[in-house]
Design an enzyme around this catalytic site. Sequence first.
Site, PDB file in Angstrom:
ATOM      1  CD  GLU A  16      -3.143   3.345  -9.683  1.00 34.22           C
ATOM      2  OE1 GLU A  16      -4.198   3.338  -9.026  1.00 34.22           O
ATOM      3  OE2 GLU A  16      -2.645   2.329 -10.196  1.00 34.22           O
ATOM      4  CD  GLU A  36       7.142  -5.243   9.582  1.00 33.82           C
ATOM      5  OE1 GLU A  36       6.522  -5.847  10.474  1.00 33.82           O
ATOM      6  OE2 GLU A  36       6.925  -5.399   8.368  1.00 33.82           O
TER       7      GLU A  36
END
Length: 273
Positions: free
Chosen positions: A81, A112
């Site tokens: 953004e 992960e």
Amino acid sequence: MSFIKTTEQDSNHNHLEKMSVLELLKNINNEDKTVPIAVEKALPLIEALVAQVVKKLKEGGRLFYMGAGTSGRLGIVDASECPPTFGVSHNLVIGIIAGGDSAIRKAVEFAEDSISQGWKDLQEYNINSNDVVVGIAASGTTPYVISALEKCNENNIITGCITCNHNSPLSQVSKYPIEVVVGPEFVTGSSRMKAGTAQKLVLNMITTATMIQLGHVKGNKMVDMQLSNNKLVDRGTKMIMAEINVSETEALKLLNQYKSVRNAIKYYKNGRK
């Protein structure tokens, strides 16, 4: 200080399946109300990290967010953004998620848990000592993130983190840790809820404060925003109208000519209409 994994503690509520929809919503909302208070307590920690980010970005460095699952997705959202909001390069703030881009939509099993892939992923971007790397992990125990920050420290790269437990392994390897302790989740262990909200609030603060410090906001307006849709063109036109007191037609003409609110205002005021 011992490490207590509050993000995994039992919920303050029980027998959720017996609650009505309204009861569920009210109880979730009441839990959510505690999040901004927890963030407020961490403001000095956030300030310390932002100061380092601003300094490095002014010197030509970049900001990296990295995480797994929800944490990784939140970092990518915030990074993605920045270009449309502040008109900066897509290479200035970069989000990396364990498992690669496919993990944005669908979980990649055991991604992960890797203790080597995080650093490899950073090396794809030629990471160096001009950059800042912020690890995001609600629990503060994600191996992918912790191991990457350890390698960053070894290579004189500034490290920070956003976590929701005190004194977690991730905090211990971060030079500028941010700990927002939100307590047990409404659904036990579901850290996409309060912890995720806390992480998003902190990410908002980091990039917004940084971009303002870098000069990408004038007054309270996004003068460097990308004109990527009609709504933003209309908003930019109104900004120009208010700043230099011209008609809507003239403001739109200037915006189309100079391709940004900042440039339209700048060149108009310099007499280059």
